[in-house]
Design an enzyme around this catalytic site. Sequence first.
Site, PDB file in Angstrom:
ATOM      1  N   GLY A 288      66.136  34.236 -41.160  1.00 36.34           N
ATOM      2  CA  GLY A 288      66.926  33.910 -39.961  1.00 36.34           C
ATOM      3  C   GLY A 288      67.986  34.926 -39.599  1.00 36.34           C
TER       4      GLY A 288
ATOM      5  CB  ALA B 241      64.822  28.957 -42.047  1.00 40.93           C
TER       6      ALA B 241
ATOM      7  CB  CYS C  73     102.512  34.226 -42.690  1.00 39.87           C
ATOM      8  SG  CYS C  73     102.795  34.283 -44.448  1.00 39.87           S
TER       9      CYS C  73
ATOM     10  CG  HIS D 281      79.249  39.431 -42.014  1.00 43.92           C
ATOM     11  ND1 HIS D 281      78.167  39.322 -41.171  1.00 43.92           N
ATOM     12  CD2 HIS D 281      79.224  40.714 -42.477  1.00 43.92           C
ATOM     13  CE1 HIS D 281      77.516  40.488 -41.124  1.00 43.92           C
ATOM     14  NE2 HIS D 281      78.128  41.344 -41.910  1.00 43.92           N
TER      15      HIS D 281
HETATM   16  C1  BJW Z   1      65.620  31.328 -36.848  1.00 40.04           C
HETATM   17  C2  BJW Z   1      65.783  30.003 -36.530  1.00 40.04           C
HETATM   18  C3  BJW Z   1      65.190  29.096 -37.397  1.00 40.04           C
HETATM   19  C4  BJW Z   1      66.795  31.065 -35.034  1.00 40.04           C
HETATM   20  N1  BJW Z   1      64.523  29.540 -38.464  1.00 40.04           N
HETATM   21  N2  BJW Z   1      64.943  31.755 -37.896  1.00 40.04           N
HETATM   22  C5  BJW Z   1      75.960  51.831 -34.222  1.00 40.04           C
HETATM   23  C6  BJW Z   1      74.850  51.890 -35.060  1.00 40.04           C
HETATM   24  C7  BJW Z   1      74.859  51.273 -36.296  1.00 40.04           C
HETATM   25  C8  BJW Z   1      75.967  50.575 -36.727  1.00 40.04           C
HETATM   26  C9  BJW Z   1      77.049  50.502 -35.898  1.00 40.04           C
HETATM   27  C10 BJW Z   1      77.058  51.127 -34.680  1.00 40.04           C
HETATM   28  N3  BJW Z   1      78.251  50.901 -34.070  1.00 40.04           N
HETATM   29  C11 BJW Z   1      79.002  50.118 -34.904  1.00 40.04           C
HETATM   30  C12 BJW Z   1      78.277  49.887 -36.011  1.00 40.04           C
HETATM   31  C13 BJW Z   1      78.681  49.097 -37.161  1.00 40.04           C
HETATM   32  C14 BJW Z   1      78.622  47.609 -36.854  1.00 40.04           C
HETATM   33  C15 BJW Z   1      77.227  47.249 -36.404  1.00 40.04           C
HETATM   34  O1  BJW Z   1      76.321  47.016 -37.167  1.00 40.04           O
HETATM   35  N4  BJW Z   1      77.017  47.156 -35.089  1.00 40.04           N
HETATM   36  C16 BJW Z   1      75.686  46.924 -34.535  1.00 40.04           C
HETATM   37  C17 BJW Z   1      75.658  45.548 -33.850  1.00 40.04           C
HETATM   38  C18 BJW Z   1      75.356  48.032 -33.601  1.00 40.04           C
HETATM   39  N5  BJW Z   1      78.938  46.969 -38.115  1.00 40.04           N
HETATM   40  C19 BJW Z   1      80.194  46.743 -38.467  1.00 40.04           C
HETATM   41  O2  BJW Z   1      81.141  46.999 -37.740  1.00 40.04           O
HETATM   42  C20 BJW Z   1      80.403  46.174 -39.858  1.00 40.04           C
HETATM   43  N6  BJW Z   1      81.338  46.966 -40.541  1.00 40.04           N
HETATM   44  C21 BJW Z   1      81.103  48.261 -40.828  1.00 40.04           C
HETATM   45  O3  BJW Z   1      80.061  48.808 -40.548  1.00 40.04           O
HETATM   46  O4  BJW Z   1      82.138  48.889 -41.467  1.00 40.04           O
HETATM   47  C22 BJW Z   1      82.080  50.298 -41.557  1.00 40.04           C
HETATM   48  C23 BJW Z   1      82.687  50.841 -40.277  1.00 40.04           C
HETATM   49  C24 BJW Z   1      84.060  50.869 -40.153  1.00 40.04           C
HETATM   50  C25 BJW Z   1      84.624  51.390 -38.994  1.00 40.04           C
HETATM   51  C26 BJW Z   1      83.811  51.831 -37.948  1.00 40.04           C
HETATM   52  C27 BJW Z   1      82.430  51.761 -38.064  1.00 40.04           C
HETATM   53  C28 BJW Z   1      81.866  51.269 -39.254  1.00 40.04           C
HETATM   54  C29 BJW Z   1      80.976  44.774 -39.762  1.00 40.04           C
HETATM   55  C30 BJW Z   1      80.009  43.806 -39.164  1.00 40.04           C
HETATM   56  C31 BJW Z   1      80.669  42.459 -38.996  1.00 40.04           C
HETATM   57  C32 BJW Z   1      79.771  41.468 -38.292  1.00 40.04           C
HETATM   58  N7  BJW Z   1      80.518  40.348 -37.892  1.00 40.04           N
HETATM   59  C33 BJW Z   1      79.874  39.229 -37.252  1.00 40.04           C
HETATM   60  C34 BJW Z   1      80.947  38.217 -36.838  1.00 40.04           C
HETATM   61  C35 BJW Z   1      81.498  37.482 -38.065  1.00 40.04           C
HETATM   62  C36 BJW Z   1      82.608  36.565 -37.702  1.00 40.04           C
HETATM   63  C37 BJW Z   1      82.172  35.442 -36.808  1.00 40.04           C
HETATM   64  O5  BJW Z   1      81.308  34.651 -37.193  1.00 40.04           O
HETATM   65  O6  BJW Z   1      82.701  35.365 -35.711  1.00 40.04           O
HETATM   66  O7  BJW Z   1      78.914  38.647 -38.154  1.00 40.04           O
HETATM   67  S1  BJW Z   1      78.866  39.686 -35.851  1.00 40.04           S
HETATM   68  C38 BJW Z   1      77.606  38.488 -36.133  1.00 40.04           C
HETATM   69  O8  BJW Z   1      76.355  39.170 -36.377  1.00 40.04           O
HETATM   70  C39 BJW Z   1      77.996  37.783 -37.439  1.00 40.04           C
HETATM   71  C40 BJW Z   1      76.662  37.713 -38.146  1.00 40.04           C
HETATM   72  O9  BJW Z   1      76.851  37.549 -39.546  1.00 40.04           O
HETATM   73  C41 BJW Z   1      76.002  39.001 -37.760  1.00 40.04           C
HETATM   74  C42 BJW Z   1      74.506  39.002 -37.925  1.00 40.04           C
HETATM   75  O10 BJW Z   1      73.908  38.099 -37.062  1.00 40.04           O
HETATM   76  P1  BJW Z   1      72.640  37.255 -37.547  1.00 40.04           P
HETATM   77  O11 BJW Z   1      73.018  36.370 -38.660  1.00 40.04           O
HETATM   78  O12 BJW Z   1      71.501  38.154 -37.761  1.00 40.04           O
HETATM   79  O13 BJW Z   1      72.429  36.289 -36.285  1.00 40.04           O
HETATM   80  P2  BJW Z   1      71.607  36.548 -34.919  1.00 40.04           P
HETATM   81  O14 BJW Z   1      72.079  35.538 -33.942  1.00 40.04           O
HETATM   82  O15 BJW Z   1      71.667  37.952 -34.510  1.00 40.04           O
HETATM   83  O16 BJW Z   1      70.097  36.252 -35.307  1.00 40.04           O
HETATM   84  C43 BJW Z   1      69.634  34.957 -35.624  1.00 40.04           C
HETATM   85  C44 BJW Z   1      68.165  35.053 -35.989  1.00 40.04           C
HETATM   86  O17 BJW Z   1      67.737  33.783 -36.423  1.00 40.04           O
HETATM   87  C45 BJW Z   1      67.258  35.477 -34.831  1.00 40.04           C
HETATM   88  O18 BJW Z   1      66.408  36.520 -35.264  1.00 40.04           O
HETATM   89  C46 BJW Z   1      66.436  34.216 -34.553  1.00 40.04           C
HETATM   90  O19 BJW Z   1      65.106  34.509 -34.143  1.00 40.04           O
HETATM   91  C47 BJW Z   1      66.453  33.542 -35.878  1.00 40.04           C
HETATM   92  N8  BJW Z   1      66.327  32.096 -35.847  1.00 40.04           N
HETATM   93  N9  BJW Z   1      66.553  29.956 -35.347  1.00 40.04           N
HETATM   94  C48 BJW Z   1      64.437  30.930 -38.653  1.00 40.04           C
HETATM   95  N10 BJW Z   1      65.289  27.780 -37.163  1.00 40.04           N
HETATM   96 ZN    ZN Z   2     102.442  36.614 -44.621  1.00 46.20          ZN
END
Ligand code: BJW
Ligand code: ZN
Length: 251
Positions: A187, A231, A147, A118
Amino acid sequence: MTISKNLRDRLSDAESVCVLTGAGISAESGVPTFRGEQGLWKKFRPEELANVDAFMRNPDLVWEWYSYRRKVVSEVQPNPGHFAIVEMQNLIRDFTLVTQNVDNLHSRAGSRGVVELHGNITRNYCIRCRRPASEELVQKSDKVPVCSHCGGFIRPDVVWFGELLPPRAYEEAEDAAGRCDLFLCVGTSGVVYPAASLPQMAKEHGAFVLEINAEYTDLSPRVSETLIGKAGEILPLLVRVMKEERHHEQT
Ligand code: BJW
Ligand code: ZN
């Protein structure tokens, strides 16, 4: 925490390991996660901040949000979870770290060749000519900078909803998931695709999939085993087991 005989064997026998991390691994460093009670999405709406339409509608607001988050990550340090992964890389011949995190903490901890699905919040680029923006331009701008070559808006080098993941990074992640014998999901809530499909892919290719999370997730029913806890505590323990077992093998 008890490590079963089966898990011990998996840890000691693993020759190819792929680790997928999410926001939870950085929680103990003080970086907020996205989902859950304390998560960023409780206070902010992803549809207003984490997609390209939101940026075009209100670039200053989106810029301000990322400036704030850039500041947060620059003020924290990698934790024992990040360092355990560095140690794991030193033990395993074929090792791939895939992260959904944009906070750069794995690289700061010393992990090499991190596959960033990401993007990375410490980098920025021009939406028009794609040139990277200088650190100086980024640091001095309260409002969205433009830019110096073409006047286009500068945006963070992260992947927003609806955007494609960097194709090379995703390919590397799929390759690693497809050939590993041990896959760790650390995580992550496992709700964001396509990253969330990697554990399943690894399992279908015969890997043992171990989840490490503070709580059960959408992935839990589909993994081989889940260890509930922090973790930063569990990963160092797993590394210790890996070291012990590998030491026994050599003696
Ligand atoms: C601990 C802990 C400790 C706490 N020890 N554990 C419908 C169905 C399926 C898919 C889609 C849909 N509609 C749209 C989509 C696609 C979409 C998607 O998946 N959406 C779903 C949410 C429904 N995906 C996309 O759009 C992706 N692109 C794509 O699919 O392209 C093709 C496409 C093109 C055009 C149209 C459609 C498709 C792109 C995804 C980009 C995600 N971006 C983000 C933001 C990044 C920038 C920023 O930082 O601002 O990425 S969103 C956010 O979520 C971020 C993260 O990387 C990502 C995942 O989150 P993560 O890391 O899992 O965090 P949390 O908070 O959810 O979980 C934390 C966990 O830690 C928890 O479980 C806790 O319990 C645990 N925890 N402390 C261990 N100490
Ligand atoms: Zn430029």
